[in-house]
Design an enzyme around this catalytic site. Structure first.
Site, mmCIF file in Angstrom:
data_model
loop_
_atom_site.group_PDB
_atom_site.id
_atom_site.type_symbol
_atom_site.label_atom_id
_atom_site.label_comp_id
_atom_site.label_asym_id
_atom_site.label_seq_id
_atom_site.Cartn_x
_atom_site.Cartn_y
_atom_site.Cartn_z
ATOM 1 N N ASP A 1 -5.639 2.629 -3.826
ATOM 2 C CA ASP A 1 -6.949 2.559 -3.176
ATOM 3 C C ASP A 1 -7.258 3.764 -2.287
ATOM 4 O O ASP A 1 -8.407 4.001 -1.951
ATOM 5 C CB ASP A 1 -7.147 1.228 -2.426
ATOM 6 C CG ASP A 1 -6.079 0.956 -1.387
ATOM 7 O OD1 ASP A 1 -5.132 1.767 -1.277
ATOM 8 O OD2 ASP A 1 -6.188 -0.074 -0.691
ATOM 9 N N ARG A 2 -6.234 4.517 -1.897
ATOM 10 C CA ARG A 2 -6.500 5.701 -1.064
ATOM 11 C C ARG A 2 -6.629 6.962 -1.919
ATOM 12 O O ARG A 2 -6.151 6.997 -3.050
ATOM 13 C CB ARG A 2 -5.362 5.916 -0.072
ATOM 14 C CG ARG A 2 -5.261 4.841 0.970
ATOM 15 C CD ARG A 2 -4.230 5.192 2.014
ATOM 16 N NE ARG A 2 -4.306 4.214 3.104
ATOM 17 C CZ ARG A 2 -3.745 4.368 4.290
ATOM 18 N NH1 ARG A 2 -3.047 5.454 4.558
ATOM 19 N NH2 ARG A 2 -3.880 3.455 5.217
ATOM 20 N N ASP B 1 -2.470 6.542 -3.387
ATOM 21 C CA ASP B 1 -1.321 5.914 -2.722
ATOM 22 C C ASP B 1 -0.655 4.841 -3.589
ATOM 23 O O ASP B 1 -0.994 4.681 -4.763
ATOM 24 C CB ASP B 1 -1.757 5.330 -1.377
ATOM 25 C CG ASP B 1 -2.599 4.084 -1.547
ATOM 26 O OD1 ASP B 1 -3.323 3.992 -2.561
ATOM 27 O OD2 ASP B 1 -2.543 3.180 -0.687
ATOM 28 N N ASP C 1 -0.840 1.599 -4.039
ATOM 29 C CA ASP C 1 -1.620 0.621 -4.795
ATOM 30 C C ASP C 1 -2.956 1.175 -5.301
ATOM 31 O O ASP C 1 -3.781 0.426 -5.826
ATOM 32 C CB ASP C 1 -1.858 -0.637 -3.955
ATOM 33 C CG ASP C 1 -2.653 -0.344 -2.697
ATOM 34 O OD1 ASP C 1 -2.538 0.772 -2.160
ATOM 35 O OD2 ASP C 1 -3.399 -1.233 -2.248
ATOM 36 N N SER D 1 0.815 -1.218 0.000
ATOM 37 C CA SER D 1 0.000 0.000 0.000
ATOM 38 C C SER D 1 0.850 1.271 0.000
ATOM 39 O O SER D 1 1.658 1.481 -0.879
ATOM 40 C CB SER D 1 -0.964 -0.038 1.181
ATOM 41 O OG SER D 1 -1.898 1.004 1.067
ATOM 42 N N HIS D 2 0.698 2.073 1.050
ATOM 43 C CA HIS D 2 1.346 3.379 1.103
ATOM 44 C C HIS D 2 2.732 3.323 1.726
ATOM 45 O O HIS D 2 3.371 4.359 1.880
ATOM 46 C CB HIS D 2 0.460 4.328 1.902
ATOM 47 C CG HIS D 2 0.023 3.711 3.202
ATOM 48 N ND1 HIS D 2 -0.952 2.748 3.255
ATOM 49 C CD2 HIS D 2 0.475 3.862 4.450
ATOM 50 C CE1 HIS D 2 -1.094 2.349 4.501
ATOM 51 N NE2 HIS D 2 -0.246 3.011 5.257
ATOM 52 N N LYS E 1 -11.512 -0.065 -1.398
ATOM 53 C CA LYS E 1 -11.629 1.375 -1.531
ATOM 54 C C LYS E 1 -10.950 1.760 -2.836
ATOM 55 O O LYS E 1 -10.136 1.005 -3.367
ATOM 56 C CB LYS E 1 -11.024 2.084 -0.336
ATOM 57 C CG LYS E 1 -9.613 1.701 0.015
ATOM 58 C CD LYS E 1 -9.214 2.435 1.287
ATOM 59 C CE LYS E 1 -7.826 2.052 1.743
ATOM 60 N NZ LYS E 1 -7.814 0.823 2.531
HETATM 61 C C1 G6P Z 1 -5.461 -0.168 5.675
HETATM 62 C C2 G6P Z 1 -6.839 -0.665 5.408
HETATM 63 C C3 G6P Z 1 -7.846 0.390 5.753
HETATM 64 C C4 G6P Z 1 -7.671 0.851 7.160
HETATM 65 C C5 G6P Z 1 -6.254 1.254 7.407
HETATM 66 C C6 G6P Z 1 -6.062 1.493 8.872
HETATM 67 O O1 G6P Z 1 -5.168 0.897 4.835
HETATM 68 O O2 G6P Z 1 -6.966 -1.011 4.048
HETATM 69 O O3 G6P Z 1 -9.116 -0.135 5.546
HETATM 70 O O4 G6P Z 1 -8.494 1.944 7.441
HETATM 71 O O5 G6P Z 1 -5.388 0.228 7.017
HETATM 72 O O6 G6P Z 1 -4.728 1.726 9.123
HETATM 73 P P1 G6P Z 1 -4.192 1.830 10.591
HETATM 74 O O7 G6P Z 1 -2.727 2.094 10.387
HETATM 75 O O8 G6P Z 1 -4.901 2.982 11.233
HETATM 76 O O9 G6P Z 1 -4.497 0.521 11.272
HETATM 77 ZN ZN ZN Z 2 -3.422 1.363 -0.372
#
Ligand code: G6P
Ligand code: ZN
Length: 547
Positions: free
Chosen positions: A287-288, A283, A285, A119-120, A382
């Protein structure tokens, strides 16, 4: 004829997928058999009792292009062949954004997919890599599946792989690997077609033609090719609208997280008189999303509320919404829209997977999280670019600025003033102690400063569709006037612990809506710090990130 080889292996501890799959440093993933063990555990778990139920099925594979993406994909394809899959569909160049993967899994009714991403989190040889399995409905695997994968990974004794030369991931079309077909497909086409079916492309095209300007920051991550095709090629935005549009294995050394800190290039571009009308970033991948107007930041919670209130301007949502779902720490702004529309508002634990059952059951159409996630029932992830296009649709139809639309929204509904304070990289033991301390507090009926506590609890959720129960999802301290402070430990960090403190206060008075949230929330911020004994327990006097 490629031959299937059974490789003897021993389990690695800690192959426990979290909220969004298994995430580790590249050095961990590149140990011999590490990735293969996990992939075999996935195939064994989804393959039923005998593991054989994957035979004849199709698997989607792709990732965000980070370092190790191609290596992992080659291994996964060869293992899919070794395990009897009939077909693997892989995005060209190994590229596939998370929402596009969800789209393709659903559209072609495949047996799920494997997404390679952290992801990010930063990418590169010394940074993070990740892998997750998404189910045939297109969403992340539910806990029962990830637990089965973990359990399997702990007893695994061998994996199956076909010995063959690497496949050409850059050539569109079909190749064969033994009995299996490998189809390299355009990762953008199906996704772009889906977007075109949901949004008013002619109206957006007309806006760009009329001089509307935007900047999209792909942060050298996966959304570059998607944004160039959709925004510049199909919608006619001027060339150069997409910044940092070429995916790089290390994201150009950046941190591909679309927030005010990491997407600073975009924030700068949206500042001042000559700035474009609209700015957005996604981000690693895809999704954000983060959304900005000229000199104006839209919180993810407000973004969901505004999109919900204006959804019927978009062809895909013209018939109205079935419900709105948000994660618990997300502000209650979307709930106010739901109340006005007379539709249900759902409050789920953090993690996109909790929306899946609501979307599948037709109980919600839009959903969102404060963590820069927004989406709908069009896929089961997302979706960053989707949110950007929905905003573009709304802007093109209302012909007002982002700031005007959001302030008019606050005027109508009141403002849920909101901020999140992160304390990153704190000692894990101290973080656990802090949460334990908060869990033990009995605050009901007490006064904290000017606020009377209505209740405090550790959020627990019973899924209204499948009845599954999730406990310990975050400490809430809710005050009589609806204001609240919430404490959670991040589930996605890789070093130490990250404490997140979410602060929210409802402000009905539009004369106060222009106030900086840090000012408007100052007394609640202090209450939160004192209550959690943050300084004494973590040694931190200030958060590392404020959004
Ligand atoms: C990932 C998930 C999201 C979630 C986030 C929470 O990005 O895909 O659905 O909201 O993690 O991250 P955190 O670091 O706050 O647990
Ligand atoms: Zn992501």
């Amino acid at each position: 004829m490629a031959s299937v080889k059974t490789v003897v292996t021993t389990p690695f501890s800690g192959q426990k997928p979290g909220t969004s799959g298994l995430r580790k440093k590249v050095a961990v993933f590149s140990q011999p058999h590490y990735l293969e063990n996990f992939v075999q555990a996935v195939f064994d778990s989804i393959g039923g009792e005998t593991g054989g139920e994957v035979a004849g099925k199709t698997l989607v594979v792709g990732g965000d292009g980070r370092y190790y993406n191609r290596t992992a994909i080659q291994a996964i394809i060869k293992m899919a062949a070794g395990n009897g899959f009939a077909k693997v569909m892989v995005g060209r160049g190994g590229i596939l954004s998370t929402p596009a993967a969800s789209c393709v899994i659903r559209k072609y009714k495949t047996f799920g997919g494997i997404i390679l991403s952290a992801s990010h989190n930063p990418g590169g040889p010394t940074e993070d890599f990740g892998i997750k399995y998404n189910i045939p409905a297109g969403g992340p695997a539910p806990e029962a599946v990830t637990e089965a994968i973990h359990a399997r990974s702990q007893v695994i004794g061998s994996y199956k792989i076909v010995e063959a030369p690497d496949l050409d991931l850059d050539k569109l079309g079909e190749q064969r690997l033994g009995d299996m077909v490998v189809q390299v497909f355009d990762p953008v086409a199906d996704y772009a077609a889906l977007m075109e079916s949901l949004f008013d492309f002619p109206a957006i095209r007309a806006a760009f033609k009329g001089g509307f300007r935007m900047k999209f920051d792909a942060m050298h991550a996966v959304t570059g090719p998607y944004a160039v095709e959709i925004l510049e090629n199909r919608l006619g935005a001027p060339k150069g609208t997409v910044m940092n549009g070429v995916p790089l294995e290390d994201f150009g050394g950046g941190h591909p997280d679309p927030n005010l800190v990491h997407a600073h290039d975009l924030v700068e571009a949206l500042t001042g008189d000559g700035a474009p009308d609209f700015g957005a970033a996604s981000d690693g991948d895809g999704d954000r999303n983060m959304v900005l107007g000229r000199d104006f930041y839209v919180t993810p919670s407000d973004s969901l509320a505004v999109l919900a209130a204006n959804a019927t301007l978009c062809p895909g949502y013209a018939q109205g919404l079935k419900g709105i779902a948000r994660s618990m720490p997300t502000s209650a702004a979307p709930d106010r829209v739901a109340a006005k529309l007379g539709i249900p508002a759902w409050e789920t634990p953090t993690g996109w997977k909790f929306f899946g059952t609501l979307l599948d059951a037709g109980k919600a159409t839009l959903c969102g999280e404060e963590s820069f996630g927004t989406g709908s029932d069009h896929v089961r992830e997302k979706d960053g670019l989707w949110a950007v296009l929905m905003w573009l649709n709304v802007l093109a139809r209302r012909k007002e600025s982002v700031a005007d639309i959001v302030t008019a929204h606050w005027k109508e509904y009141g403002r849920n003033v909101y901020s999140r304070h992160d304390y990153e990289g704190i000692d894990a033991k101290a973080a656990d102690g802090l949460m334990e301390h908060l869990r033990g507090l009995a605050l009901k009926g007490k006064r904290l400063g000017a606020y009377a506590v209505a209740f405090n609890d550790d959020f627990a959720y019973t899924d209204p569709v499948d009845g599954s129960v999730s406990t310990k999802q975050g400490i809430r301290v809710v005050f009589e006037d609806g204001s609240r402070v919430v404490f959670r430990l991040s589930g996605t960090g890789t070093e130490g612990a990250t404490l997140r403190v979410y602060i929210e206060r409802y402000e009905p008075d539009s004369a106060k809506h222009h106030l900086d949230p840090q000012t408007a929330l100052a007394d609640l911020i202090k209450i939160a710090r004192d209550l959690a004994e943050i300084e004494a327990r973590t040694g931190r006097t200030e958060p590392t990130v404020i959004t």
